[in-house]
Scaffold this active site. Structure first.
Site, PDB file in Angstrom:
ATOM      1  N   ASP A  83       1.201  -9.205  14.911  1.00 57.40           N
ATOM      2  CA  ASP A  83       2.370  -8.425  14.491  1.00 57.40           C
ATOM      3  C   ASP A  83       2.564  -7.210  15.395  1.00 57.40           C
ATOM      4  O   ASP A  83       2.746  -6.093  14.920  1.00 57.40           O
ATOM      5  CB  ASP A  83       2.246  -8.005  13.026  1.00 57.40           C
ATOM      6  CG  ASP A  83       3.591  -7.560  12.450  1.00 57.40           C
ATOM      7  OD1 ASP A  83       4.636  -7.855  13.079  1.00 57.40           O
ATOM      8  OD2 ASP A  83       3.604  -6.918  11.385  1.00 57.40           O
ATOM      9  N   VAL A 127       0.566   5.126   1.517  1.00 53.93           N
ATOM     10  CA  VAL A 127      -0.242   5.863   2.487  1.00 53.93           C
ATOM     11  C   VAL A 127      -0.159   7.361   2.208  1.00 53.93           C
ATOM     12  O   VAL A 127       0.929   7.913   2.014  1.00 53.93           O
ATOM     13  CB  VAL A 127       0.200   5.564   3.934  1.00 53.93           C
ATOM     14  CG1 VAL A 127      -0.731   6.258   4.924  1.00 53.93           C
ATOM     15  CG2 VAL A 127       0.215   4.067   4.193  1.00 53.93           C
ATOM     16  N   LYS A 171      -4.995   4.769   2.915  1.00 60.37           N
ATOM     17  CA  LYS A 171      -4.123   3.670   2.528  1.00 60.37           C
ATOM     18  C   LYS A 171      -4.630   3.144   1.196  1.00 60.37           C
ATOM     19  O   LYS A 171      -5.697   2.537   1.125  1.00 60.37           O
ATOM     20  CB  LYS A 171      -4.213   2.589   3.609  1.00 60.37           C
ATOM     21  CG  LYS A 171      -3.036   1.669   3.706  1.00 60.37           C
ATOM     22  CD  LYS A 171      -3.132   0.921   5.035  1.00 60.37           C
ATOM     23  CE  LYS A 171      -1.954   0.002   5.267  1.00 60.37           C
ATOM     24  NZ  LYS A 171      -2.012  -0.600   6.609  1.00 60.37           N
ATOM     25  N   ALA A 187       0.816  -1.204   0.000  1.00 58.70           N
ATOM     26  CA  ALA A 187       0.000   0.000   0.000  1.00 58.70           C
ATOM     27  C   ALA A 187       0.852   1.257   0.000  1.00 58.70           C
ATOM     28  O   ALA A 187       2.012   1.242   0.400  1.00 58.70           O
ATOM     29  CB  ALA A 187      -0.905   0.002   1.222  1.00 58.70           C
TER      30      ALA A 187
END
Lengths: 384, 310
Positions: free
Chosen positions: B128, B19, B34, B17
């Site tokens: 994560d 941003v 995004k 992506a």
């Protein structure tokens, strides 16, 4: 303290995809109406000089083979069942399979089969659901396994489906709650025969699979459906479990069950509001909404309320499970094709006209044959 | 382009992506947009983007980044409109000119654990957690971000991939290649972040996957069947050097500024056996959060603008 019920009420499944019966019906009628309007515009846009267009213009518009709302649901269900078979072919877990089926039903709450043929939407729903549920299948392998598709023909609907799902992709199904009840029953009723419990849960699982082909997922919470399916396969066990869970004395159950059955029959026709109010409760069987504090209810009242919900759900499972036949599907499918490609219908009308004319002619010919022998030239004109 | 948002400038680029900083036209509010790259992923919409949409749609919490909207450019590019969060915890830890006091650490830990707790009670694993995924709002609120690796807690017989979580924050069960794990992997990561906040340097910085095993067990001891029943059956439990667990005094020396209850909480989160590791309920109700000093109010926490974002 935030209960599981509160959390469920915040889920998109509850906020976007839980309805009353009448609301659900309205959505389908509206989608169908949109499909009819769309087809009518399509008819208006036909080239007026074509003989097919002229043939269509000659008939009354209300005689056009539009798909009805009921037929829409039937054909979507037909493909939902196909979806199940295809998911089995790809060895997808039940979670992914159920999600794909729900995506398909949700898509057709916003769209009509007269605009998007469910066969193709079904493929994309399955592909997307596999991806969402961590059972990814590469598009090349996926498309290779399905005749007459290409990666593009499947991928082209992905964004549209996502949008139609209002970008809410997470689905809660009754499988996990069913497993939860399986564990909780062992805990609460340690003397219960393990084999019996296993058998009851297995057949309940089958019923959960079938519940996907009803309106139940839109009207009840997953734990409610799980309990209803379990009750249908072992009523005695579930009632003993719930009585214990809710702190009810065992003797009371039987007589209570009889009154519930009577009440339920009376209520059958006016249950709209009840469906609404029981919708979010019982994420855990004893769950009482903490949002709407009500006077503390007795174990008996909780038990009765829950049993009423279960009975309603079971009733719907017994009477609303659809399994359209191949003939029905073929019939509806041909109507869909006429809506998607009106010229085909024009052609059909022309053919019919010729056939009828020929029939009339031959009937006339027979009649005149008996008196005179002059029918020869007429026949030639028609076939020419 | 949507008529509801403007894209003003690019502020970052990840693997899937780009941003942008933008504005919501109706409110004038800053937003992060995004834009999911298409084309790079031949199998349709990108998996990480799908996960992010799937989970953020279900999570509405003060300590989780808000997904405001989803829209498409010309029906092709998927755009996620997220609340704009100008800073992150990594930038704060790395800026040595910033003074961090124990009350600040307590405040960040509290907000992190609340966010994780909300994920877990909704049956969602983040998978994560690391300082750069803990973003900071202009009012000092810490929010979990980047749900591209998240997944739902599944049925008991479902296999999970052990290849998750950035290496330094990876729990021992993941290092051993376990396919069945739980929210405990997120709690471990929060524990490592807690240590990093106190040390101002990464606590378990393995150079590669093999080194990660060494570094982790050097610091916390190599697990044995005695302290973690069943550990020896995990796929990668072999050829291990057996390090002894650290003594309490060794931990006190390493984390000189930590109080006894801070050390208790740290040890609870860094328990090797995932079944014994504390869950977020236990962490949040621990006395570390009630004893003095009180956690710093979010507004008064140290701030740091992101690099190149002035």
């Amino acid at each position: 303290m935030i209960s599981n019920d509160d959390l469920y009420r915040r889920s998109t499944q509850y906020r976007y995809w839980s309805f009353t019966r009448s609301k659900l019906e309205d959505l389908r009628i509206l989608a169908n109406k949109k499909g009819i309007d769309f087809t009518k515009r399509r008819l208006q846009d036909l080239d007026p000089d074509l003989p097919e267009t002229k043939a269509i213009k000659e008939i009354n518009i209300s005689d056009y083979p539009f798909v009805t709302s009921d037929e829409e649901l039937k054909i979507v269900t037909y493909y939902a069942r196909k979806c199940k078979d295809l998911a089995k072919f790809f060895h997808l877990p039940s979670q992914a399979r159920a999600t794909a089926i729900m995506y398909l039903y949700k898509f057709y709450l916003a769209h009509s089969v007269m605009v998007y043929h469910p066969q193709y939407i079904m493929y994309t729903c399955l592909f997307l659901a596999a991806k969402v549920e961590n059972s990814f299948i590469g598009i090349n392998n996926f498309s290779k396994a399905i005749p007459k598709t290409t990666p593009d023909s499947i991928l082209q609907y992905e964004y549209l489906i996502l949008q139609s799902l209002r970008f809410s992709l997470r689905c809660h199904h009754p499988y996990q709650p069913l497993y939860g009840f399986y564990l909780d029953i062992q805990e609460l009723l340690p003397k219960v025969d393990f084999k019996r419990l296993g058998r009851s849960c297995d057949s309940a699982r089958e019923l959960v699979n079938e519940s996907l082909f009803t309106n139940v997922p839109f009207l009840f919470t997953p734990p409610q459906v799980a309990l209803a399916c379990l009750w249908k396969s072992d009523a005695v066990l579930v009632e003993r479990y719930l009585a214990k869970k809710l702190g009810l004395k065992r003797k009371q159950i039987k007589s209570e069950m009889e009154t519930i059955r009577e009440e339920e029959v009376k209520e059958e026709s006016t249950d709209e509001s009840t469906v609404e109010s029981t919708q979010a409760s019982q994420q855990q069987p004893a769950g009482e909404s903490s949002d709407h504090p009500s006077p503390p209810s007795s174990p008996q009242q909780n038990f009765d309320k829950l049993m009423l919900t279960i009975r309603k759900c079971v009733d719907m499972l017994e009477h609303n499970t659809m399994n359209p036949s191949m003939e029905e599907a073929k019939h509806i499918s041909s109507k869909i094709r006429f809506c998607l490609e009106p010229l085909r219908y024009g052609k059909k009308l022309i053919k019919q006209k010729i056939a009828t004319a020929a029939l009339v002619e031959s009937a006339n010919a027979k009649r005149s044959n008996s008196s005179e022998l002059e029918s020869e030239p007429k026949k030639q004109r028609i076939s020419g | 382009m949507s008529d509801r948002y403007t894209k003003e400038r690019k502020v970052g680029e990840g693997t899937y992506a780009v941003v942008y900083l933008g504005k919501q036209i109706s409110s004038g509010k800053d937003v992060a947009i995004k834009e999911i790259k298409t084309g790079g992923f031949k199998d349709g919409l990108d998996m990480s983007a799908i996960r992010e949409v799937k989970y953020l749609q279900e999570l509405s919490h003060e300590n989780v980044i808000e997904l405001i909207d989803v829209f498409s450019d010309s029906g092709k590019n998927l755009n996620l409109v997220l609340e704009f969060l100008p800073s992150d915890l990594e930038a704060i830890i790395n800026d040595k000119s910033i003074m961090i006091v124990p009350a600040d650490i307590k405040s960040w830990m509290l907000m992190t654990l609340r966010g994780v707790h909300h994920c877990h009670r909704n049956g969602i694993l983040h998978r994560d957690l690391k300082p750069s995924n803990l973003l900071i709002s202009p009012t000092g609120q810490l929010k979990l971000a980047d749900f591209g690796l998240a997944r739902a807690l599944g049925s008991p017989n479902e296999k999970f991939t052990s290849n998750v979580v950035t290496r330094w924050y990876r729990a021992p069960e993941l290092l051993f290649g376990s396919h069945h794990y739980s929210g405990a992997i997120d709690v471990w990561a929060v524990g490592v972040i807690f240590a990093e906040l106190m040390l101002r340097t990464p606590y378990l910085p393995g150079k590669d996957d093999a080194d990660q095993v060494v570094v982790t067990f050097q610091a916390l001891g190599t697990p044995t069947e005695a302290i973690w029943p069943g550990v020896s059956h995990l796929p990668n439990y072999n050829n291990l050097v057996m390090y002894p667990p650290p003594s309490r005094q060794e931990l006190r020396n390493r984390f000189a500024a930590a109080t006894e209850s801070a050390l208790d909480l740290l040890c609870g989160m860094l328990t090797l056996d995932p079944n014994k590791r504390w869950d977020t309920d236990k962490c949040l109700t621990h006395k570390y959060f009630v004893e003095q000093p009180r956690p710093t109010e979010p507004l008064k926490l140290p701030k740091k603008e992101k690099k190149g974002d002035k």
